[in-house]
Motif scaffolding. Structure first.
Motif, mmCIF file in Angstrom:
data_model
loop_
_atom_site.group_PDB
_atom_site.id
_atom_site.type_symbol
_atom_site.label_atom_id
_atom_site.label_comp_id
_atom_site.label_asym_id
_atom_site.label_seq_id
_atom_site.Cartn_x
_atom_site.Cartn_y
_atom_site.Cartn_z
ATOM 1 N N ASP A 125 4.577 -4.460 0.856
ATOM 2 C CA ASP A 125 3.351 -5.143 1.335
ATOM 3 C C ASP A 125 3.273 -5.069 2.855
ATOM 4 O O ASP A 125 2.222 -4.775 3.438
ATOM 5 C CB ASP A 125 3.348 -6.628 0.926
ATOM 6 C CG ASP A 125 3.105 -6.763 -0.561
ATOM 7 O OD1 ASP A 125 2.772 -5.728 -1.182
ATOM 8 O OD2 ASP A 125 3.279 -7.878 -1.092
ATOM 9 N N THR A 129 0.547 -3.019 5.412
ATOM 10 C CA THR A 129 -0.202 -3.612 6.530
ATOM 11 C C THR A 129 0.069 -2.828 7.810
ATOM 12 O O THR A 129 -0.851 -2.511 8.571
ATOM 13 C CB THR A 129 0.240 -5.091 6.718
ATOM 14 O OG1 THR A 129 0.149 -5.721 5.457
ATOM 15 C CG2 THR A 129 -0.597 -5.811 7.746
ATOM 16 N N LYS A 132 -1.664 0.641 7.736
ATOM 17 C CA LYS A 132 -3.126 0.539 7.867
ATOM 18 C C LYS A 132 -3.510 0.200 9.303
ATOM 19 O O LYS A 132 -4.495 0.699 9.841
ATOM 20 C CB LYS A 132 -3.673 -0.520 6.904
ATOM 21 C CG LYS A 132 -3.722 -0.008 5.479
ATOM 22 C CD LYS A 132 -4.493 -0.940 4.573
ATOM 23 C CE LYS A 132 -4.789 -0.263 3.237
ATOM 24 N NZ LYS A 132 -5.137 -1.195 2.189
ATOM 25 N N ASN A 133 -2.709 -0.659 9.890
ATOM 26 C CA ASN A 133 -2.942 -1.051 11.278
ATOM 27 C C ASN A 133 -2.799 0.164 12.213
ATOM 28 O O ASN A 133 -3.614 0.386 13.112
ATOM 29 C CB ASN A 133 -1.908 -2.126 11.628
ATOM 30 C CG ASN A 133 -2.442 -3.093 12.637
ATOM 31 O OD1 ASN A 133 -3.565 -2.940 13.110
ATOM 32 N ND2 ASN A 133 -1.640 -4.077 12.983
#
Ligand SMILES: Cc1cc2nc3c(=O)[nH]c(=O)nc-3n(C[C@H](O)[C@H](O)[C@H](O)COP(=O)(O)O)c2cc1C
Length: 320
Positions: A125, A129, A132-133
């Protein structure tokens, strides 16, 4: 916009302490048949930030002025959830480097203890993140280099899908978990698996030691391209041989090539005004795989390692 990566491309792998500017200049000059190269990883700091000069030096000051080289070189970073990743990504964008590679494979204890490299594969998870960031802030070519897992391979499919979903454009798969370190043969079946589930090209990596292995990996796994690390230290001319269909090498041919390689490498190091100590250290560390396969290679390597001065070590190489 970077051109897409042709099928069958050959990548010279990132290697910490080896693939610095002098080394990459040597490869670019003598063996331009490598389609793509990589910097070794630049660790993203968890406090403060690097001066721009430092980032440029990591890629190479001269090479940073060459658009063609920038387009064929991945700038690799090694990060963790604690590090200031996005600050670093923005710097890389501002400096005009078009290709960013994220290290998700480094197995070293120092790195994983601090939550970096392969340990990012432990919490998917958080990894999603993070990726994607990075994608949001990096408009250029974003790629990742992964192992098949940390302790086990149960999450392998999820890792590949996660990287696809995050907008990574190419994934290099080193067919070993972190716990395998370098001990067992690389499991190419995971490279093949990745090609079946990924929408983006998969580059195979692990235990390619000669030109025949390149062919085998391409055919066995259907990977898009091949990345070579230790085998390319043993035979930096491997891509040239492969592209010329030259599949055998005599010991004397090999000896001549070693001499040519080190002559150029020394020139490149000297142009950087490296200290004698640095030159000796770099030359010795490169001899590890290269002296294999020549007559009395072990003996020559021992003599080289005993050398205390630049003249001493280069006289061993000239006398091969
Ligand atoms: C001395 C050394 C340094 C390495 N440094 C890096 C690095 O900076 N970044 C990275 O992604 N992989 C690094 N690796 C891993 C290689 O790129 C490659 O994934 C691994 O060696 C397996 O490929 P091979 O069987 O062709 O050697 C390093 C490997 C070696 C031997």
């Amino acid at each position: 916009m970077l051109k897409s990566i042709p099928k069958g491309s050959l990548f010279f792998a990132p290697m910490e302490g080896i693939t610095d500017e002098a080394f990459r200049k040597t490869i670019l000059k003598l063996y331009p048949e490598w389609d793509y190269l990589a910097t070794d990883f630049l660790r993203v700091p968890s406090a403060g930030h690097y001066p721009r000069k430092f980032i440029i030096r990591h890629f190479g000051k001269d090479l940073s002025n060459d658009e063609n080289v920038k387009n064929k070189t991945m700038f690799q970073i090694l990060t963790s959830h604690r590090a200031f990743t996005i600050d670093m990504v923005k710097e890389i964008v501002d400096l005009g480097y078009p290709w960013l590679d994220i290290n998700l494979g480094c197995p070293s204890n120092t790195v994983t203890k601090n939550g970096g490299g392969s340990s990012l594969l432990l919490e998917l998870d958080l990894l999603q993140t993070l990726m994607k960031n990075i994608r949001t802030h990096f408009p250029g070519r974003l790629t990742a280099k992964v192992r098949t897992g940390f302790h086990h391979t149960n999450d392998f499919d999820s890792i590949i899908k996660l990287l696809n979903d995050a907008g990574v454009e190419l994934i290099t798969v080193h067919g070993r978990t972190r716990d395998m370190m370098y001990k067992v043969p690389a499991e190419w079946s995971y490279i093949e698996r990745a090609t079946q589930i990924s929408q983006v090209p998969i580059i195979g990596n692990g235990d390619v030691w000669n030109t025949e292995d390149i062919d085998r990996m391409l055919h066995q796994t259907c990977c898009h391209g091949v990345m070579v690390a230790r085998g390319a230290l043993k035979s930096p001319w491997m891509a040239q041989d492969y592209k010329r269909g030259h599949f055998t090498e005599t010991a004397s041919e090999r000896t001549q090539r070693i001499k040519i390689f080190f002559k150029e490498y020394r020139t490149q190091l000297e142009q950087e005004n490296i200290s004698d100590r640095g030159l000796i250290k770099q030359t010795k560390s490169l001899s590890r795989f290269m002296f294999e396969g020549i007559e009395s290679g072990e003996k020559h390597r021992r003599n080289l390692l005993l050398g205390q001065t630049v003249d001493e070590i280069y006289s061993v190489i000239e006398g091969l």
